[in-house]
Each structure stands twice: as structure tokens, then as C-alpha cells.
Design a protein around this motif. Sequence first.
Motif: not given
Length: 537
Positions: A9-12, A160-176
Motif C-alpha cells: 500500500d504505497v501512500g503519500t 535535458e531531462n526530458f530528452a532522456r525520457v523513455y517511458k512515462w509511468l505512475d508510482v506503482k508502475e515504476y515499482l512494477i
Amino acid sequence: MDTYVIAYDVGTTGVKTCVFAIGKTIRLLKGLTAGYGLYILPGGGAEQDADEWWSAMCRTTKTVLEELSMRPEQISGISFCSQMQGIVLVDKDGVPVRRPMSYMDQRAGEEIRKGIAYGPQIAGANIAKLIPSLIITGAVSSSVKDPMWKYKWVEAHEPENFARVYKWLDVKEYLIARCTGRFVMTEDSAYATMLYDTRKGHEGWSRTLCDMFGINMNHLPKIIRVTDEVGPLTEKAASELGLAAGTPVFGGGGDATLIGIGSGCTKTGQTHIYCGTSGWVSTIVDKQLVDANYMIAAIVGAQPGKYNYFAEMETAGKCLDWVKNHLALDEIGIYLRKSDVTEAPESIYVSLYDYLSKVISEIPPGAGGVLFTPWLHGNRCPFEDADASGMFFNIRLETGKTELIRAVVEGVCYHLRWMLECEDKKIKTSDPIRFAGGGALSDVTDQILSDITGRAIEVVPSPQNVGAVGAAATEGVGLGLMKSIEEVSDYIPVEKKFTPNPDNKPVYDRNYRVFCELHRTNEKLFHEMNKSAAANV
């Protein structure tokens, strides 16, 4: 024979790692919590640290298994219930290119103005973009806190950060992704981006909306259902978590999706109220609805063909945290009733919140005429205003600290009633209502909510853990132990029920009428006082 699973349960402000036994019921064996930071930045920023999320998961997983004397091989699956509408932009290796932005982040005022809040508008959205959004998604991204505008903010301010983006994830998707090495997004998280086509036969990312808002579709991951197995736990992740490599990892869902499921609301027409860090009112409906005037939309949930008609406030239980830190345990050493609660007998006061509940129960309803607005980080529904702030209204010489504390609890409940009544303009909310989250642990708060809303309030066992119960349910279905999500309601009994006290109705109705006017009469003043904060949309 029971099957054992873990639900995160990943809260704030923290993760709770729960081990459940699924048999004839879904039974919590043990849960352990570890906290992490929420970093509030100038200009309305709110960020978190992805490594802190992972570290908290690793510590609690190892400890909970040790305390239960369980072997890693006994765990048959892991899943998640998490905060939603954050944005974690990662590179090809799954490493965030910058700190994740919380759902609370409201820096993207300029981006939303350029993107949708210009020209001929309805409810703050350009008509030419509002109409296609409503047709395709059933909603519109008209809040400065929506993920799309955070994405555009990074693109504009951190190229510069945006140029490195491969995928856009939400919180649990990052943990998955950290668990499996795979980039996915569950349907409810995809919908929360406001780029998900909900039309029958068209379900998936909308190229039309991506083109209209300037979103790179290559950044969007594969969409899955909440009960789908994403893949096996990798050797590296298993070693760090203390679990067995190959353990199935399931999609799970966002808190807005699974808390209702875990509280036993799985049937059309059932309403639940949640009071955690944030708060909301959600009712299950069988068709898509939107009320752009009040910022309410029917969002994609865990069950195919059903939606959650959802109204949210940014700070609910967080207001009680503020009370704890600044009214009850203040830094100048003034204590409630001039006694230090930490010196009270443990048998009488188990926790500070129990003490606060006892204290406010002795103050008459209406808090002596004092009102509190629970807008400590702006507000979203029934009005969108990043500058809206908390305030005490109608303090007099006879007002004491305990009246102020009760006013905070009542203020949260007034706002929940406001959202409930806004939902009733489009649908019929239920009576009784299930109440979930840490706020539901207090009988005093439960009764105040019942009195203020005029509804019967039902509370299930361990209401603070219902999100994890919902995540465990997704594993139960994914593992074939349960036929469907709808069956979950049969596993969740009602532990307590509260009914409205008619004697308290006159004072609460009067205070509520005034409460609903406080934003309208102070909106310009909020903006004047907070010009240096996030731009008001």
C-alpha cells in the motif's frame, strides 16, 4: 488451504507492506509501515524520491517475513495499491530522469494555460479541446495537478531531462518496473492521464489526444488490467526485497480504484468515502459521466464496464497531521488541557489521535461556531484553485484550542458533504456509505461524518488497510482463487455502523451553509496573498 500474498500500500508519506492469507476470506496476517519524504518546493512543487519508496519496500518486506517466520517461497504473488496521478519519467533502464512529481504538484499553471485554458472556454477548458476530450475519454484534463501538465512542465523547464525520457509511468508502475524490468500501466492509471480512449472497441491510448496536446506516444507504456500478471520477480529485485525470484507480480491498482474494493463497495450505486492524506467521495456507476463545473468524473476502475464517479479533496487526514504538529504538540510547549499527553497513562491514551478524539468529543457540535477550511495545499473539487488555503473563521474570546481542533475535523467533513451533494446532482449516492482510511479509525469522526452528511456510516475492520485488501483481491483473481472482483464484497463484513443524530442537524446545517460560501467570498483574497505560489488557473 490458504494462499499467501503480499500487497504494498504505497501512500503519500509511507508504504505499508501487508501479508495476506487468501482462503475463505482475505485475512491480514501482518502489516509493517515505513515512511519517506514528501518534498514541498517553491511555486507549488511536490516531489518524492523513488529510491526512498524502494528502500521502504525492501526494509518492510524482509522484516514482515521474519516476524511471521515465513519463507520467501511461501509468497505466491505481490501486488500494489498506490497513490495516483504522480508522474515518474524513466530512461531505458527504468531509472527516473528526475525526482517523481506527486499528484499534489501544481507548478504547471503556464502549461495548462497554453494547453487548454485559453480562448472560448467551458469550465476552464478551451471548447475545441474540451469536446474531443469528453468524447474520447469522458473527462478533460482541466486541473493544474493532472499528470499531462506535469509532463509538459518537464518538457518546458527541464529539456535535458526530458530528452532522456523513455517511458512515462505512475508510482506503482515504476515499482512494477523495478520488480520485473517491464514497463506497463494498468487501465486505471492510464485513464488518469486523460489520454485513454474509453470508447467501446477503441480502448487504449488516443493518438488524437496525444497529437492535440503534444504528447510523444512512444513514451506511453503497454496497458494491462489490474488483475493481469506482469511478469516474474527478477533475481536482482528478489535479492533486494528478500523474496523468491520468479514470484508473480500483478498489476494492482491505484488507491482510488482499490480502496473502494477493499471496503466492500463492488456493486453499482454503492458509495464510499475515504479520509487518508487526501480525501474523496466515490460512487460506482455503470456509465461514464462528467461534471466539468464541479471537477467530478467517472473514472475507469477495476471492473470492466464499471466506473468510479470520483470527487477529490487534496488534504483531509493531512489536516489532522497539521493539527498534531502545530496545535496539539506545538513547539512552544503548550499542551492540551495544560498536560503533556506523553505523560498520560498508556492504558488511557493509546495514541495522540485517540487523545484528540476524546478531547473533541467533549466539545459540542459546531465547535463553538468556528469553521475551518481544509485547503492546506489548494483544492480540486468542487472548485479548482491552487491558491485556496486553510483558515479558521469566526474565532472569539471564548474560543479555545479544543474548539479549533474540533473545527478541523468538522471542516474536513463539511467538505466531504459538499462533494457528496455535488455527486448527487448527477447520480444517486448511497445510504449507507462505507467510510475508509485512517480517519475512519475514530468513532468520534465517524459520528461527526454521519451527523454532517445525514447518512448512515459503515466502517469495516481495519479501515486503514482497505487499499491493501483491494490489492490482495487483484492477486486472488489473478491467481484464480476468486472468480471476479465483485465477489470481494462477500469477504468484507461491517464492523461498526453510525446513524445521524437529529439533534445536531440544525447547527451543522447552519455551519455548512456558511462553509460553502467561504471560498467564493475569499477567492480574490487567496489569490492576492499567494501570488508568489503556483499560478492560479
